[in-house]
Write a protein that holds these residues in place. Structure first.
Motif, PDB file in Angstrom:
ATOM      1  N   LYS A  24      -3.120  -6.021   6.696  1.00 37.44           N
ATOM      2  CA  LYS A  24      -2.074  -6.489   5.777  1.00 37.44           C
ATOM      3  C   LYS A  24      -2.720  -6.282   4.436  1.00 37.44           C
ATOM      4  O   LYS A  24      -3.749  -5.930   4.315  1.00 37.44           O
ATOM      5  CB  LYS A  24      -1.804  -7.969   6.291  1.00 37.44           C
ATOM      6  N   PHE A  25      -1.955  -6.843   3.439  1.00 40.38           N
ATOM      7  CA  PHE A  25      -2.547  -6.699   1.906  1.00 40.38           C
ATOM      8  C   PHE A  25      -2.580  -8.128   1.470  1.00 40.38           C
ATOM      9  O   PHE A  25      -1.507  -9.061   1.736  1.00 40.38           O
ATOM     10  CB  PHE A  25      -1.454  -5.943   1.172  1.00 40.38           C
ATOM     11  N   TYR A  40       2.441  -3.424   1.211  1.00 38.99           N
ATOM     12  CA  TYR A  40       1.962  -3.231  -0.305  1.00 38.99           C
ATOM     13  C   TYR A  40       3.188  -3.814  -1.328  1.00 38.99           C
ATOM     14  O   TYR A  40       2.666  -4.606  -2.312  1.00 38.99           O
ATOM     15  CB  TYR A  40       1.710  -1.863  -0.646  1.00 38.99           C
ATOM     16  N   VAL A  58      -4.751  -5.657  -5.609  1.00 41.37           N
ATOM     17  CA  VAL A  58      -4.044  -5.639  -4.357  1.00 41.37           C
ATOM     18  C   VAL A  58      -4.924  -4.928  -3.533  1.00 41.37           C
ATOM     19  O   VAL A  58      -5.419  -3.695  -3.831  1.00 41.37           O
ATOM     20  CB  VAL A  58      -2.664  -4.970  -4.644  1.00 41.37           C
ATOM     21  N   LYS A  59      -5.157  -5.422  -2.317  1.00 37.10           N
ATOM     22  CA  LYS A  59      -6.377  -4.750  -1.487  1.00 37.10           C
ATOM     23  C   LYS A  59      -5.939  -4.764  -0.046  1.00 37.10           C
ATOM     24  O   LYS A  59      -5.293  -5.964   0.421  1.00 37.10           O
ATOM     25  CB  LYS A  59      -7.744  -5.390  -1.601  1.00 37.10           C
ATOM     26  N   ARG A  60      -5.943  -3.939   0.748  1.00 40.42           N
ATOM     27  CA  ARG A  60      -5.825  -3.850   2.146  1.00 40.42           C
ATOM     28  C   ARG A  60      -6.836  -4.615   2.817  1.00 40.42           C
ATOM     29  O   ARG A  60      -8.103  -4.198   2.705  1.00 40.42           O
ATOM     30  CB  ARG A  60      -5.382  -2.417   2.545  1.00 40.42           C
ATOM     31  N   THR A  68      -9.690   0.079  -1.539  1.00 45.17           N
ATOM     32  CA  THR A  68      -9.160  -0.843  -2.597  1.00 45.17           C
ATOM     33  C   THR A  68      -7.986  -0.379  -3.578  1.00 45.17           C
ATOM     34  O   THR A  68      -7.981   0.881  -3.829  1.00 45.17           O
ATOM     35  CB  THR A  68     -10.167  -1.213  -3.721  1.00 45.17           C
ATOM     36  N   SER A  69      -6.595  -1.107  -3.774  1.00 47.91           N
ATOM     37  CA  SER A  69      -5.668  -0.768  -4.682  1.00 47.91           C
ATOM     38  C   SER A  69      -5.648  -1.691  -5.606  1.00 47.91           C
ATOM     39  O   SER A  69      -5.839  -2.696  -5.455  1.00 47.91           O
ATOM     40  CB  SER A  69      -4.368  -0.591  -3.743  1.00 47.91           C
TER      41      SER A  69
END
Length: 74
Positions: A24-25, A40, A58-60, A68-69
């Motif tokens: 999940k995120f 996301y 925001v990270k998964r 990493t996002s």
């Protein structure tokens, strides 16, 4: 301090607790975790609701911590 360094530190400090949500995120701003969502888009929406139009991480959540996002609202 590098960009999102505080948020990454928060992620790593809470890694074991977050790992129960693997795949999940999570949305993080500073030392605050807004929450975890399935997608996301859902976690970005949560980040906006919680933090407003400011940069947040925001990270998964993954067992192997390599993806990493970053999301920054223009």
């Amino acid at each position: 301090m590098t960009f999102f360094e505080s948020e990454r530190a928060t992620y790593h400090a809470n890694y074991e607790a977050l790992l129960v949500h693997e795949g999940k995120f999570v949305a993080i701003k500073g030392e605050t975790i807004a929450g975890v969502r399935q997608t996301y888009d859902q976690v970005v929406e949560l980040g906006y609701e919680r933090f407003g139009p400011v940069p947040f991480l925001v990270k998964r959540i993954r067992l192997e911590d390599d993806t990493t996002s970053h999301f920054i609202r223009p």
